[in-house]
Design a protein around this motif. Structure first.
Motif, PDB file in Angstrom:
ATOM      1  N   GLU A  92       0.825  -1.210   0.000  1.00 52.37           N
ATOM      2  CA  GLU A  92       0.000   0.000   0.000  1.00 52.37           C
ATOM      3  C   GLU A  92       0.858   1.259   0.000  1.00 52.37           C
ATOM      4  O   GLU A  92       0.529   2.251  -0.658  1.00 52.37           O
ATOM      5  CB  GLU A  92      -0.932  -0.010   1.215  1.00 52.37           C
ATOM      6  CG  GLU A  92      -2.017  -1.080   1.129  1.00 52.37           C
ATOM      7  CD  GLU A  92      -2.804  -1.218   2.422  1.00 52.37           C
ATOM      8  OE1 GLU A  92      -2.325  -0.712   3.472  1.00 52.37           O
ATOM      9  OE2 GLU A  92      -3.891  -1.831   2.391  1.00 52.37           O
ATOM     10  N   ALA A 115       1.546   8.089  -5.810  1.00 45.66           N
ATOM     11  CA  ALA A 115       0.275   8.782  -6.022  1.00 45.66           C
ATOM     12  C   ALA A 115       0.319  10.184  -5.427  1.00 45.66           C
ATOM     13  O   ALA A 115      -0.198  11.140  -6.012  1.00 45.66           O
ATOM     14  CB  ALA A 115      -0.870   7.978  -5.419  1.00 45.66           C
ATOM     15  N   VAL A 116       0.952  10.321  -4.273  1.00 44.32           N
ATOM     16  CA  VAL A 116       1.079  11.629  -3.625  1.00 44.32           C
ATOM     17  C   VAL A 116       1.915  12.570  -4.490  1.00 44.32           C
ATOM     18  O   VAL A 116       1.551  13.732  -4.720  1.00 44.32           O
ATOM     19  CB  VAL A 116       1.705  11.476  -2.223  1.00 44.32           C
ATOM     20  CG1 VAL A 116       2.098  12.834  -1.651  1.00 44.32           C
ATOM     21  CG2 VAL A 116       0.733  10.771  -1.288  1.00 44.32           C
ATOM     22  N   ARG A 132       1.007   4.362  -2.565  1.00 43.94           N
ATOM     23  CA  ARG A 132       0.680   5.678  -2.018  1.00 43.94           C
ATOM     24  C   ARG A 132       1.737   6.732  -2.313  1.00 43.94           C
ATOM     25  O   ARG A 132       1.418   7.867  -2.686  1.00 43.94           O
ATOM     26  CB  ARG A 132       0.492   5.574  -0.502  1.00 43.94           C
ATOM     27  CG  ARG A 132      -0.030   6.860   0.152  1.00 43.94           C
ATOM     28  CD  ARG A 132       0.325   6.932   1.628  1.00 43.94           C
ATOM     29  NE  ARG A 132       1.753   7.132   1.818  1.00 43.94           N
ATOM     30  CZ  ARG A 132       2.338   8.329   1.771  1.00 43.94           C
ATOM     31  NH1 ARG A 132       1.630   9.414   1.533  1.00 43.94           N
ATOM     32  NH2 ARG A 132       3.643   8.435   1.949  1.00 43.94           N
ATOM     33  N   SER A 184      -8.748   5.052  -3.526  1.00 40.92           N
ATOM     34  CA  SER A 184      -8.380   5.873  -2.372  1.00 40.92           C
ATOM     35  C   SER A 184      -7.227   6.817  -2.681  1.00 40.92           C
ATOM     36  O   SER A 184      -7.107   7.878  -2.056  1.00 40.92           O
ATOM     37  CB  SER A 184      -8.016   4.977  -1.182  1.00 40.92           C
ATOM     38  OG  SER A 184      -6.826   4.245  -1.442  1.00 40.92           O
ATOM     39  N   HIS A 185      -6.378   6.457  -3.648  1.00 35.97           N
ATOM     40  CA  HIS A 185      -5.198   7.277  -3.926  1.00 35.97           C
ATOM     41  C   HIS A 185      -5.277   8.077  -5.227  1.00 35.97           C
ATOM     42  O   HIS A 185      -4.512   9.033  -5.392  1.00 35.97           O
ATOM     43  CB  HIS A 185      -3.949   6.396  -3.955  1.00 35.97           C
ATOM     44  CG  HIS A 185      -3.599   5.805  -2.626  1.00 35.97           C
ATOM     45  ND1 HIS A 185      -3.398   6.576  -1.498  1.00 35.97           N
ATOM     46  CD2 HIS A 185      -3.436   4.519  -2.229  1.00 35.97           C
ATOM     47  CE1 HIS A 185      -3.117   5.792  -0.467  1.00 35.97           C
ATOM     48  NE2 HIS A 185      -3.135   4.547  -0.880  1.00 35.97           N
ATOM     49  N   TYR A 186      -6.162   7.698  -6.142  1.00 39.40           N
ATOM     50  CA  TYR A 186      -6.175   8.366  -7.447  1.00 39.40           C
ATOM     51  C   TYR A 186      -7.495   9.063  -7.787  1.00 39.40           C
ATOM     52  O   TYR A 186      -7.515   9.949  -8.639  1.00 39.40           O
ATOM     53  CB  TYR A 186      -5.845   7.356  -8.554  1.00 39.40           C
ATOM     54  CG  TYR A 186      -4.372   7.041  -8.641  1.00 39.40           C
ATOM     55  CD1 TYR A 186      -3.506   7.887  -9.326  1.00 39.40           C
ATOM     56  CD2 TYR A 186      -3.838   5.912  -8.027  1.00 39.40           C
ATOM     57  CE1 TYR A 186      -2.151   7.622  -9.396  1.00 39.40           C
ATOM     58  CE2 TYR A 186      -2.485   5.634  -8.087  1.00 39.40           C
ATOM     59  CZ  TYR A 186      -1.649   6.492  -8.772  1.00 39.40           C
ATOM     60  OH  TYR A 186      -0.305   6.235  -8.838  1.00 39.40           O
ATOM     61  N   GLU A 201      -0.063  13.402  -7.831  1.00 39.13           N
ATOM     62  CA  GLU A 201      -1.189  14.315  -7.625  1.00 39.13           C
ATOM     63  C   GLU A 201      -0.690  15.747  -7.446  1.00 39.13           C
ATOM     64  O   GLU A 201      -1.263  16.690  -8.008  1.00 39.13           O
ATOM     65  CB  GLU A 201      -2.009  13.895  -6.410  1.00 39.13           C
ATOM     66  CG  GLU A 201      -3.154  14.858  -6.112  1.00 39.13           C
ATOM     67  CD  GLU A 201      -4.095  14.369  -5.031  1.00 39.13           C
ATOM     68  OE1 GLU A 201      -4.388  15.160  -4.111  1.00 39.13           O
ATOM     69  OE2 GLU A 201      -4.532  13.201  -5.114  1.00 39.13           O
TER      70      GLU A 201
END
Length: 250
Positions: free
Chosen positions: A96, A103-104, A100, A172-174, A107
């Motif tokens: 995970e 993705a952070v 994550r 949850s991340h994208y 974004e």
């Protein structure tokens, strides 16, 4: 498993296209994952933690979640297996965190690019093109840059999108960033069917994943010769034009 799961060949750095001017991605400070040791100093073991994450990212991309063990990850990272448990607790939490952390970063880069897209009276075609670039160029630049870690990440995501087991993790991340972009596309194209725009957005995501996975599958079908830099620049521009034409056809 998606086509993008194959190991990509070595890639040269992609020359930055002038219209994009998206800032390079910067790795943020990664906070401790749940399940790590309590009371650990934030600076303690940072390098070890990053090596474990990098190794896990490559192995998960090559062999999948079920085909990778904590021992495999520790061996590739050159670390004791107990350190994986110390930093992440379980393989699932390590997995995970692998998803994550990128993705952070992504974004942040996409939203920074989006903030530079004007909301004035520019022609619709120009606004749509700018929105596509803001979403696509950060990850394309990262994958064709000096670090091959981003290629591993995209190959991993290309696999996860086809497995329902991982849909909640990806959402949850994208989805937060995706929804922001989708809303901007709907603002730019108010007469288009909202669901058709959602389909176009999903097609864009799939196209970007394939371009960034870079499997060399179709290289033998190309005609003529170009430098690697020109090839990457051309493929990127063709990808953006292809996606743009799809949106404008709605």
């Amino acid at each position: 498993m998606a086509e993008g799961s194959a190991r990509p060949g070595p890639l040269p750095a992609r020359p930055r296209a002038e219209p994009s001017s998206v800032p390079a991605l910067r790795r943020p400070t990664v906070t401790a994952a749940k399940g790590g040791a309590k009371g650990k100093s934030p600076r303690l073991g940072t390098d070890t933690r990053e090596r474990l994450l990098d190794a896990a990212e490559r192995l998960f991309a090559d062999h999948g979640y079920d085909g990778t063990s904590l021992r495999d990850i520790a061996d590739l990272a050159g670390q004791n297996m107990a350190l994986s448990t110390y930093h992440f607790g379980t393989k699932l939490r390590l997995f995970e965190e692998v998803v994550r952390r990128r993705a952070v970063e992504l974004e942040a880069a996409r939203l920074a690019a989006l903030a530079r897209v004007g909301t004035g009276a520019a022609p619709r075609a120009e606004v749509v093109r700018a929105l596509i670039e803001a979403y696509a160029v950060p990850v394309i630049d990262a994958c064709y840059g000096p670090s091959k870690q981003w290629q591993s990440h995209v190959r991993l995501i290309s696999q996860l999108v086809s497995v329902k087991r991982w849909t909640p993790l990806l959402r949850s991340h994208y989805d937060h960033c995706g929804q922001i972009f989708l809303d901007r596309f709907r603002e730019a194209m108010p007469d288009a069917d909202p669901n058709a725009l959602l389909d176009a957005f999903s097609f864009m995501v799939a196209t970007i994943l394939y371009v960034c996975s870079y499997t060399n599958r179709f290289d033998r079908m190309r005609t003529g010769t170009r430098s690697p830099e020109d090839e990457i620049s051309s493929v990127t521009e063709n990808c953006l034009r292809f996606v743009h034409a799809g949106f404008m056809a709605l």
